[in-house]
Write an enzyme that holds these catalytic residues in place. Structure first.
Site, PDB file in Angstrom:
ATOM      1  N   SER A   1      -6.957   0.115   5.880  1.00 36.91           N
ATOM      2  CA  SER A   1      -5.521   0.003   6.149  1.00 36.91           C
ATOM      3  C   SER A   1      -5.223  -1.370   6.746  1.00 36.91           C
ATOM      4  O   SER A   1      -5.851  -1.784   7.717  1.00 36.91           O
ATOM      5  CB  SER A   1      -5.094   1.104   7.128  1.00 36.91           C
ATOM      6  OG  SER A   1      -3.739   0.963   7.442  1.00 36.91           O
ATOM      7  N   GLY A   2      -4.255  -2.069   6.146  1.00 37.87           N
ATOM      8  CA  GLY A   2      -3.906  -3.400   6.617  1.00 37.87           C
ATOM      9  C   GLY A   2      -4.626  -4.512   5.901  1.00 37.87           C
ATOM     10  O   GLY A   2      -4.438  -5.687   6.209  1.00 37.87           O
TER      11      GLY A   2
ATOM     12  N   THR B   1      -1.499  -2.597  -0.781  1.00 33.13           N
ATOM     13  CA  THR B   1      -0.145  -2.415  -1.324  1.00 33.13           C
ATOM     14  C   THR B   1       0.417  -3.731  -1.833  1.00 33.13           C
ATOM     15  O   THR B   1       1.032  -3.793  -2.908  1.00 33.13           O
ATOM     16  CB  THR B   1       0.772  -1.822  -0.237  1.00 33.13           C
ATOM     17  OG1 THR B   1       0.216  -0.578   0.212  1.00 33.13           O
ATOM     18  CG2 THR B   1       2.168  -1.583  -0.790  1.00 33.13           C
TER      19      THR B   1
ATOM     20  N   ASN C   1      -1.772  -1.382  10.872  1.00 27.31           N
ATOM     21  CA  ASN C   1      -0.949  -1.947   9.802  1.00 27.31           C
ATOM     22  C   ASN C   1       0.495  -1.505  10.005  1.00 27.31           C
ATOM     23  O   ASN C   1       0.763  -0.326  10.194  1.00 27.31           O
ATOM     24  CB  ASN C   1      -1.484  -1.456   8.441  1.00 27.31           C
ATOM     25  CG  ASN C   1      -0.749  -2.062   7.271  1.00 27.31           C
ATOM     26  OD1 ASN C   1       0.124  -2.911   7.452  1.00 27.31           O
ATOM     27  ND2 ASN C   1      -1.074  -1.633   6.076  1.00 27.31           N
TER      28      ASN C   1
ATOM     29  N   SER D   1       1.544   0.766   6.538  1.00 30.09           N
ATOM     30  CA  SER D   1       0.345   1.438   6.027  1.00 30.09           C
ATOM     31  C   SER D   1       0.728   2.556   5.060  1.00 30.09           C
ATOM     32  O   SER D   1       1.582   3.398   5.364  1.00 30.09           O
ATOM     33  CB  SER D   1      -0.456   2.014   7.195  1.00 30.09           C
ATOM     34  OG  SER D   1      -1.567   2.733   6.725  1.00 30.09           O
ATOM     35  N   SER D   2       0.106   2.567   3.879  1.00 29.47           N
ATOM     36  CA  SER D   2       0.336   3.650   2.907  1.00 29.47           C
ATOM     37  C   SER D   2      -0.371   4.902   3.420  1.00 29.47           C
ATOM     38  O   SER D   2      -1.587   4.894   3.615  1.00 29.47           O
ATOM     39  CB  SER D   2      -0.223   3.265   1.532  1.00 29.47           C
ATOM     40  OG  SER D   2       0.433   2.142   1.026  1.00 29.47           O
TER      41      SER D   2
ATOM     42  N   GLY E   1      -8.863   3.089   1.853  1.00 26.78           N
ATOM     43  CA  GLY E   1     -10.272   2.700   1.920  1.00 26.78           C
ATOM     44  C   GLY E   1     -11.035   3.603   2.874  1.00 26.78           C
ATOM     45  O   GLY E   1     -10.473   4.492   3.520  1.00 26.78           O
TER      46      GLY E   1
ATOM     47  N   GLU F   1     -12.484   5.114   6.033  1.00 22.14           N
ATOM     48  CA  GLU F   1     -11.910   5.077   7.378  1.00 22.14           C
ATOM     49  C   GLU F   1     -12.894   5.598   8.412  1.00 22.14           C
ATOM     50  O   GLU F   1     -13.477   6.667   8.240  1.00 22.14           O
ATOM     51  CB  GLU F   1     -10.616   5.900   7.443  1.00 22.14           C
ATOM     52  CG  GLU F   1      -9.454   5.246   6.697  1.00 22.14           C
ATOM     53  CD  GLU F   1      -8.124   5.936   6.950  1.00 22.14           C
ATOM     54  OE1 GLU F   1      -8.125   7.020   7.564  1.00 22.14           O
ATOM     55  OE2 GLU F   1      -7.084   5.384   6.555  1.00 22.14           O
TER      56      GLU F   1
END
Length: 1025
Positions: free
Chosen positions: A107-108, A112, A157, A160-161, A386, A388
């Site tokens: 994330s980050g 995206t 992030n 973040s998605s 990804g 985590e």
């Protein structure tokens, strides 16, 4: 790409495959660091693109950059997301095989953004039509909508998605994007009801509150303050500096319109979003019996209106649960904890199902309906979370990391498969590669009956008191002996210190992760009480009627658990990906602080590990590090061999063989395939590249010398031939011009002479040229010598014929200069000039010291307010003082000098002695003023002798006599009453008695009583008249 190898010490290598020490993680990270410091955020591992998030805007995404990568071979230009996008697009077009681009990372890390850049590239570079433009707009505008409803601010992030996304972009036979389809995975519904400190709920809530119009918020029952809503305060982060919720709201509203949402759809959608916030604000109280009740019906009223449900039924459903046992319906009250859980479950279900409806609605707008749609080619974009690893890892991290295990398995298999296929197609012997096969971990999670998901489902479905702890015990019992599983109970003493009693650890391909089992069963069940479903099925909201199907109420089959649904959808995703030609983007974030230019080596090493980049590099380097088609290799390096330079006319393979033999390649360093050369070691390529750099200098010198010689010879011949042509042409022109000028000169002289002869006659053809010339000459002379100022009286003498016109022009010129001068004059200067004009009228050529006063500006007053006694000012009352000057008064008896002040007002002249008003002379009573023609400052104010108030004429002396008398003349309107006398002035001493002032020219100024009793004034003569 090879051209950048010579700068590898500064910027690293563009392809990790060319790292000399490819097994060293330190060398891998150092190469990343070098490129990151130079703002080179993209690097290849073969065909895999590694992307570093720069946390700043780079000027590498312009339309010019898109054109630079369009239609260019993958390795011909520097690494870029556009290169990978274009390569997938060209492969789809030329090979007619569907492609997919897998984007993964923490994330980050920029996943995206990477998917946005790919979509933008296709939107700009693909063929267009009116229909295609609509689809492009919808594809691009789907991003802000999905981000608003599916993204949130997390600690790592700001955007973040919180869901996985797979998007298919469909292309027609022309290569234009004509449709699309989106699959979403595992939305983080728990974020709706709870956020960690420093995190936010989904963006749409804050966008609606901050950006919604006042009428809209009033209709939805919302306040413009996120702190008022329980679902938005838990993270204590209502505002984020990098997010403009109001601006994003406008973008989302516009995007919904572009995608095809009508006003009713938007209204129903916003009703649901607002209802989730109202659900979160429902407060429960507890009765003595322990049963829960809703403390206020305010939120119920809003929910009833927004969701279109009966408020009483909703209240009942939120405080009771309905169970069907043996065909009978049993309704039991809920306690406080159960009621809160039921409310949160409803909120999550409503939001989660609405999100699924939203994705389906977008898909409907992107649907490609055409008879040729079956033949449409597809490029898939997978933007998924990804690997985590947090301090606290729960059910969501378990699913995410399971997904990454499956993707890693697919990644390694497809990489090996593509490598093997390339070797076989080129006729190179394939050497088996040893690598870590993570199938054992995937089986541990997904195997039927024995896998963790099966055990979790079994524990969720079994009767009795199943709990998270019993699930952990079942895991220890079933998979406790697995090499990649360990729990606190099964761990050794050292491991127990870092594990909780409710934790189990999986040894993933990327490293060890501890999972806490708390909440696993609830999140896996994801159940909603039956009566809550019934209420939602009765909703009049058109979206909810599609989200909550009435068939759910009659379907007695238990719904699949969340883990099983995710496992099934993941299996379908793997099938989709396996059917396509994959490309990979691995995203890395350089630091957790989101700072540009900062490279955190520990964090980057962690990501390199769990993204499996070293494993991928090892697989890619297991055979040959470098491969290129014969024509590309020969074209680049042919200058290193005399036999291939400057051209090779034989077969390409023979040319490459000749070249590598000349370069001294050893047999073990390379292999020749059917269309490509394979080089095993990077050092071999580096040595070749360095030899090319050396060769370039000598080639450049030879080429420059040859070109310069040829160029100069060609230029000389061309110039010489041109010079001859130009010379001949120019000589002819010059000769013709000279002849023409001579003819014109003769004609002019003839006409001039004839005109001079007839100059005194009336205008006729014989003299008109001469007369016109004379007029023209005068006018040109006048033009050059016009007066520059009003005082300049010079004017050229006109010919006789122009005397009258000259005089008229002179008047016009003078008027224009005067008008221009007056126009530029400011009011203050105008007043000054008016006074000077009066002074000139009175004194010019009459008084000696007048010329000396001309350049001196008149002042408004010669005495400041401090120099005039307050008593005097008080005595004058409201009379405004126009001018004040110090003077000397000569007594009537003995002509003794007395210092006085002369004050001028609008109606009178006042003579002041210290603090007393000694004498006031009304302007109307002033008979005249006398002054000498010499340079002295003595003057006499004549007053009527019959006036009892006046004792006689006043004799005064001023150092500024011109200024003073001009001011008096203007104020008293006595311009014509000033008499300038020569020799003497007579004045009245008192009634019937006369005095005389004698003025004598001398060397210095003297004033005193003479022996004859007169006042004698001796003044130097400054000007002779």
């Amino acid at each position: 790409m090879e051209s950048a190898l010579t700068a590898r010490d500064r910027v690293g290598v563009q392809d990790f495959v060319l790292l000399e020490n490819h097994t060293s993680e330190a060398a891998f990270i150092e190469n990343l660091r070098k490129r990151f410091k130079e703002n080179l955020i993209y690097t290849y591992i073969g065909s895999v693109l590694v992307s570093m998030n720069p946390y700043k805007d780079l000027e590498i995404y312009t339309k010019n950059h898109m054109e630079r990568y369009r239609g260019v071979h993958f390795y011909e230009v520097s690494p870029h997301i556009y290169a990978l996008s274009d390569n997938s697009y060209r492969s789809m077009r030329t090979e007619r095989k569907d492609q997919c681009i897998l984007i993964s990372g923490e994330s980050g890390a920029g996943k995206t953004e990477a998917s946005k850049k790919i979509l933008q590239y296709y939107a700009v570079t693909c063929p267009v039509s009116q229909q295609v433009e609509t689809v492009k707009d919808r594809l691009l505008q789907s991003n802000p909508v999905l981000e608003a409803f599916g993204n949130a601010k997390t600690l790592r992030n700001d955007n973040s998605s919180r869901f996985g996304k797979y998007m298919d972009v469909q292309f027609d036979f022309k290569g234009a994007p004509v449709g699309g389809h989106i699959l979403n995975y595992l939305l983080e519904k728990s974020r709706v009801v709870h956020q960690s400190h420093g995190e936010r709920n989904f963006h749409i809530f804050y966008q609606l509150i901050d950006g919604g119009e006042e009428d809209l918020l009033r209709r939805l029952g919302l306040e413009r303050n996120p702190q008022q809503y329980q679902y938005l305060v838990k993270g204590n982060c209502p505002k984020v500096s990098s997010i403009n919720d109001r601006s994003d709201w406008r973008v989302v509203r516009k995007a919904l319109t572009v995608i095809g949402f009508n006003e009713d759809d938007v209204e129903e959608l916003l009703n649901i979003i607002a209802s989730v916030l109202h659900l979160g604000n429902i407060q429960y109280g507890g009765e003595d019996s322990g049963n829960a009740y809703i403390t206020s019906d305010t939120q119920i009223k809003y929910l009833s209106r927004l969701l279109g449900v009966n408020g009483t039924v909703l209240t009942e459903a939120l405080t009771h649960k309905k169970i069907i046992a043996k065909g009978e319906e049993l309704v039991s009250p809920l306690n406080l904890e159960q009621a809160s859980s039921a409310r949160d479950a409803l909120s999550k279900a409503v939001y989660g199902r609405t999100f699924t409806w939203l994705v389906n609605k977008i898909n409907l707008s992107l649907t490609y309906e055409d008879e040729t749609s079956k033949n449409a080619s597809v490029i898939g974009l997978l933007d998924i979370y990804g690997f985590e690893v947090f301090q606290h890892n729960s059910f969501e991290q378990f699913c995410i990391n399971y997904c990454n295990e499956k993707l890693q398995q697919l990644f390694i298999e497809l990489t090996l498969k593509s490598e093997q296929e390339e070797y076989e197609s080129e006729g190179i012997t394939w050497e088996p590669v040893q690598y870590f096969n993570n199938k054992i971990i995937c089986d541990l999670v997904e195997e039927k009956f024995k896998g963790i998901i099966s055990i979790l489902d079994e524990e969720c479905l079994r009767p009795g008191d199943a709990s998270d702890i019993t699930f952990l015990e079942k895991l220890e019992e079933t998979v406790g002996g697995h090499a990649h599983f360990v729990s606190h109970k099964l761990a050794d003493g050292k491991t127990r210190k870092v594990m909780g009693r409710e934790d189990f650890r999986l040894l993933h391909y990327a490293g060890e992760v501890n999972y806490n089992v708390n909440g696993f069963l609830d999140k896996n069940n994801d159940l909603l009480f039956r009566n809550l479903k019934e209420v939602m099925c009765m909703s009049e909201n058109k979206i909810l009627t599609q989200c909550f199907d009435r068939e759910e109420l009659t379907d007695k089959k238990r719904p699949e658990t969340a883990a099983t649904q995710f496992k099934t959808s993941l299996a379908k995703l793997m099938e989709i990906l396996m059917s396509k030609e994959p490309s990979y983007v691995r995203c890395i974030k350089p630091n957790d602080a989101k700072q540009a230019g900062r490279f955190d080596e520990v964090l980057v090493r962690h990501q390199v590990k769990y993204l499996g980049l070293m494993e991928n590099l090892r697989v890619r380097r297991a055979g040959f590090a470098y491969r290129r088609r014969y024509e590309t290799f020969l074209q680049r390096y042919k200058s290193l061999c005399p036999a291939t330079w400057p051209t090779w006319n034989g077969k390409l393979v023979d040319g490459v063989a000749t070249l590598v033999k000349s370069l001294g390649y050893k047999p073990e360093e390379y292999k020749l395939g059917r269309t490509k050369i394979f080089i095993r070691f990077p050092k071999t390529l580096f040595a070749t590249e360095e030899a090319l750099e050396t060769r370039k200098h000598s080639l450049a010198s030879k080429l420059q010398a040859g070109w310069k010689g040829y160029n100069q010879k060609t230029k000389y011949r061309k110039l010489r031939g041109s010079a001859i042509v130009v010379q001949a042409w120019w000589k002819g022109i010059l000769a013709r011009r000279r002849a023409q000028r001579r003819r014109q000169a003769v004609d002019t002289i003839r006409r001039f002479i004839k005109g001079f002869i007839y100059r005194h006659q009336e205008r006729c053809p014989q003299n008109e040229y001469f007369l016109d010339y004379v007029r023209y000459s005068f006018l040109m002379k006048l033009h050059r010598s016009l007066p520059k100022t009003v005082l300049d009286k010079s004017w050229p003498v006109p010919p006789a014929a122009l005397t009258q016109a000259s005089e008229q022009l002179r008047k016009l010129c003078m008027q224009n200069m005067v008008w221009s001068y007056c126009k530029k004059m400011d009011p203050e200067w105008k007043h000054q000039m008016e006074q000077k004009t009066v002074a000139s009228e009175i004194f010019k050529d009459k008084k000696d010291n007048y010329p000396q006063s001309v350049p001196k500006l008149f002042v408004g007053t010669r005495l400041s307010g401090d120099e005039i006694s307050p008593k005097v000012l008080q005595a004058m009352g409201s009379e405004k003082m126009k001018y004040a000057v110090p003077v000397t008064k000569y007594d009537r008896k003995g002509y003794k000098a007395r210092p006085r002040q002369l004050l001028l007002t609008a109606s009178s002249a006042v003579i002041v002695e210290e603090g007393k008003l000694k004498q006031r002379i009304d302007y109307g009573a002033l008979k005249g003023i006398s002054v000498s023609s010499l340079s002295d400052g003595v003057f006499v104010l004549h007053v009527p002798s019959e006036n009892s108030k006046q004792k006689g004429d006043v004799v005064l002396q001023s150092d500024h006599v011109i200024e003073t008398l001009t001011k008096v003349a203007i104020c008293a309107d006595k311009i014509n009453s000033i008499n300038i006398n020569q020799g003497s002035i007579k004045f009245m001493l008192s009634e019937g008695k006369e005095g005389v002032i004698d003025f004598i020219a001398g060397s210095e100024l003297l004033v005193g009583k003479a022996k004859n009793g007169h006042l004698a004034v001796t003044a130097p003569r400054l000007n002779s008249r």
